[in-house]
Design a protein around this motif. Structure first.
Motif, mmCIF file in Angstrom:
data_model
loop_
_atom_site.group_PDB
_atom_site.id
_atom_site.type_symbol
_atom_site.label_atom_id
_atom_site.label_comp_id
_atom_site.label_asym_id
_atom_site.label_seq_id
_atom_site.Cartn_x
_atom_site.Cartn_y
_atom_site.Cartn_z
ATOM 1 N N ALA A 95 0.734 -1.256 -0.083
ATOM 2 C CA ALA A 95 -0.015 -0.043 0.162
ATOM 3 C C ALA A 95 0.894 1.243 -0.126
ATOM 4 C CB ALA A 95 -1.026 -0.143 1.235
ATOM 5 N N PHE A 96 1.991 1.194 0.626
ATOM 6 C CA PHE A 96 2.817 2.465 0.567
ATOM 7 C C PHE A 96 3.480 2.616 -0.689
ATOM 8 C CE2 PHE A 96 7.282 4.036 1.406
ATOM 9 C CZ PHE A 96 7.040 5.295 1.771
ATOM 10 N N LEU A 97 3.913 1.434 -1.353
ATOM 11 C CA LEU A 97 4.486 1.442 -2.603
ATOM 12 C C LEU A 97 3.680 1.604 -3.664
ATOM 13 C CD1 LEU A 97 7.414 -1.125 -1.790
ATOM 14 C CD2 LEU A 97 7.544 1.431 -1.667
ATOM 15 N N ALA A 98 2.360 1.540 -3.595
ATOM 16 C CA ALA A 98 1.620 1.323 -4.859
ATOM 17 C C ALA A 98 1.488 2.445 -5.864
ATOM 18 C CB ALA A 98 0.047 1.272 -4.283
ATOM 19 N N GLY A 99 1.681 2.137 -7.021
ATOM 20 C CA GLY A 99 1.667 3.120 -8.105
ATOM 21 C C GLY A 99 2.957 3.829 -8.366
ATOM 22 N N GLN A 100 3.922 3.425 -7.626
ATOM 23 C CA GLN A 100 5.421 3.912 -7.709
ATOM 24 C C GLN A 100 6.269 3.415 -8.986
ATOM 25 O OE1 GLN A 100 7.512 4.518 -4.357
ATOM 26 N NE2 GLN A 100 5.910 5.090 -3.017
ATOM 27 N N HIS A 101 7.001 4.558 -9.615
ATOM 28 C CA HIS A 101 7.577 4.030 -10.547
ATOM 29 C C HIS A 101 9.139 4.188 -10.494
ATOM 30 C CE1 HIS A 101 4.486 3.397 -13.993
ATOM 31 N NE2 HIS A 101 3.756 4.058 -12.919
ATOM 32 N N THR A 102 9.435 4.790 -8.981
ATOM 33 C CA THR A 102 10.659 5.047 -8.547
ATOM 34 C C THR A 102 11.118 4.421 -7.545
ATOM 35 O OG1 THR A 102 10.104 6.984 -7.512
ATOM 36 C CG2 THR A 102 10.785 7.403 -9.816
ATOM 37 N N PRO A 103 12.322 4.075 -7.174
ATOM 38 C CA PRO A 103 12.735 3.361 -5.949
ATOM 39 C C PRO A 103 12.586 4.229 -4.695
ATOM 40 C CG PRO A 103 14.891 4.188 -6.887
ATOM 41 C CD PRO A 103 13.495 4.471 -8.066
ATOM 42 N N ALA A 104 12.111 3.388 -3.798
ATOM 43 C CA ALA A 104 11.900 4.010 -2.428
ATOM 44 C C ALA A 104 13.234 4.135 -1.796
ATOM 45 C CB ALA A 104 11.098 3.183 -1.409
ATOM 46 N N ALA A 105 13.236 4.933 -0.700
ATOM 47 C CA ALA A 105 14.629 5.271 0.071
ATOM 48 C C ALA A 105 15.775 4.262 0.156
ATOM 49 C CB ALA A 105 14.506 6.217 1.138
ATOM 50 N N PRO A 106 14.889 2.947 0.758
ATOM 51 C CA PRO A 106 15.700 1.941 1.242
ATOM 52 C C PRO A 106 16.296 1.000 -0.252
ATOM 53 C CG PRO A 106 13.703 1.649 2.509
ATOM 54 C CD PRO A 106 13.608 2.951 1.507
ATOM 55 N N ASP A 107 15.439 1.294 -1.450
ATOM 56 C CA ASP A 107 15.921 0.618 -2.448
ATOM 57 C C ASP A 107 16.959 1.401 -3.028
ATOM 58 O OD1 ASP A 107 13.533 -0.979 -2.328
ATOM 59 O OD2 ASP A 107 12.339 0.464 -3.260
ATOM 60 N N ALA A 108 16.883 2.836 -3.082
ATOM 61 C CA ALA A 108 18.143 3.548 -3.692
ATOM 62 C C ALA A 108 19.279 3.363 -2.615
ATOM 63 C CB ALA A 108 17.728 5.048 -3.570
ATOM 64 N N TRP A 109 19.404 3.183 -1.645
ATOM 65 C CA TRP A 109 20.424 3.064 -0.578
ATOM 66 C C TRP A 109 21.006 1.653 -1.006
ATOM 67 C CZ3 TRP A 109 21.242 -0.883 2.791
ATOM 68 C CH2 TRP A 109 22.236 -0.975 3.525
ATOM 69 N N PHE A 110 20.336 0.715 -1.197
ATOM 70 C CA PHE A 110 20.777 -0.739 -1.414
ATOM 71 C C PHE A 110 21.229 -0.857 -2.838
ATOM 72 C CE2 PHE A 110 20.689 -5.389 -2.086
ATOM 73 C CZ PHE A 110 20.958 -5.885 -1.084
ATOM 74 N N VAL B 99 -2.877 -5.011 -8.611
ATOM 75 C CA VAL B 99 -3.509 -4.365 -7.257
ATOM 76 C C VAL B 99 -2.413 -3.318 -6.875
ATOM 77 C CG1 VAL B 99 -4.326 -4.477 -4.982
ATOM 78 C CG2 VAL B 99 -5.002 -6.357 -6.686
ATOM 79 N N PHE B 100 -1.267 -3.699 -6.720
ATOM 80 C CA PHE B 100 -0.251 -2.561 -6.048
ATOM 81 C C PHE B 100 0.346 -1.705 -7.400
ATOM 82 C CE2 PHE B 100 0.013 -5.869 -2.900
ATOM 83 C CZ PHE B 100 -0.756 -5.214 -1.638
ATOM 84 N N ASP B 101 0.264 -2.377 -8.546
ATOM 85 C CA ASP B 101 0.752 -1.543 -9.626
ATOM 86 C C ASP B 101 1.914 -0.710 -9.509
ATOM 87 O OD1 ASP B 101 0.101 -0.514 -12.402
ATOM 88 O OD2 ASP B 101 -0.721 1.296 -11.690
ATOM 89 N N ARG B 102 3.049 -1.524 -8.678
ATOM 90 C CA ARG B 102 4.225 -0.714 -8.973
ATOM 91 C C ARG B 102 5.245 -1.204 -9.930
ATOM 92 N NH1 ARG B 102 9.376 -1.463 -4.599
ATOM 93 N NH2 ARG B 102 9.867 0.832 -4.597
ATOM 94 N N HIS B 103 6.084 -0.341 -10.589
ATOM 95 C CA HIS B 103 6.610 -0.704 -11.775
ATOM 96 C C HIS B 103 8.116 -0.523 -11.529
ATOM 97 C CE1 HIS B 103 2.736 -0.003 -13.385
ATOM 98 N NE2 HIS B 103 2.999 -0.787 -14.404
ATOM 99 N N TYR B 104 8.846 -1.525 -12.188
ATOM 100 C CA TYR B 104 10.447 -1.546 -12.632
ATOM 101 C C TYR B 104 10.626 -1.632 -13.844
ATOM 102 C CZ TYR B 104 15.307 -1.890 -11.595
ATOM 103 O OH TYR B 104 16.789 -1.761 -11.533
ATOM 104 N N ALA B 105 11.193 -0.636 -14.534
ATOM 105 C CA ALA B 105 11.928 -0.675 -15.831
ATOM 106 C C ALA B 105 10.537 -1.140 -16.755
ATOM 107 C CB ALA B 105 12.685 -1.632 -16.047
#
Length: 214
Positions: free
Chosen positions: A23-38, A106-112
């Protein structure tokens, strides 16, 4: 009863992790802060493609995971442990159904350009490893590093974000434990050799059994 109750609570907690994070990441097309750090500190630059990344990706390959699940099912079928064999057959496809077919849209989060949350490969891998741990608890310590290696390969290969694999791992564990809890509830109770109606008759009639003369 207590065992299935505790398992059910654990499954609900894992599903909550997947749902709340999604629910927090739904619809996002960019990395969250933990993703970018990793990506920046651990996974390495995106352009490089060293051999070790390809090696790590093999741990989460569906063909390898499905093959391992079938071998596990065949072994326990031969040993007469039909419940574990059924879990090994049912858990992997159910994991893929839940992650890739039901939750990703449902969450519709995208990567590439692709739907990515929760990670279907991670869900499949962890669900299979969960069944393995339930069947061979002495070797359960090996499941955690295998899951971590598989998830790291997906992140380092730039197929998923870190948070995709966290949601997938929670979902995969929930699928394995949920099926196990269901199998415990459906397990037939042992026959006592005396019908319930007869035992009620004996207790409600008020008559006492005569002691043996011997």
């Amino acid at each position: 009863m207590r065992r299935t109750t505790s398992l059910s609570i654990t499954v609900l907690g894992l599903l909550a992790v997947t749902g709340l994070l999604g629910a927090f990441l739904a619809g996002q097309h960019t990395p969250a802060a933990p993703d970018a750090w990793f990506f920046d500190t651990i996974a390495g630059p995106a352009g490089a493609d060293p051999v070790w990344r390809s090696v790590l990706l093999t741990f989460s390959m569906p063909a390898l995971v499905y093959g391992t699940a079938l071998l596990l099912a065949g072994y326990h079928l031969y040993r007469g442990r039909f419940r574990i064999a059924a879990l090994a057959v049912c858990a992997p496809p159910l994991a893929v159904l839940c992650s890739s077919v039901l939750l990703k849209p449902v969450f519709d989060r995208h990567y590439a350009g692709n739907l990515c949350y929760p990670s279907g490969h991670t869900t499949l891998l962890v669900a299979t490893l969960t069944v393995f741990v339930l069947a061979h608890r002495r070797f359960g310590y090996a499941a955690v590093p295998l899951a971590l290696i598989g998830a790291f390969g997906l992140i380092a290969g730039r197929y998923h974000y870190l948070t995709d694999t966290i949601g997938g791992a929670a979902l995969g564990c929930a699928v394995g434990l949920g099926l196990y809890a269901l199998s415990l509830r459906l397990r037939p109770r042992p026959w006592t050799g005396q019908s319930a109606g007869k035992s009620r008759e004996d207790t409600s009639s008020g008559t006492r059994r005569q002691a043996s003369p011997r």
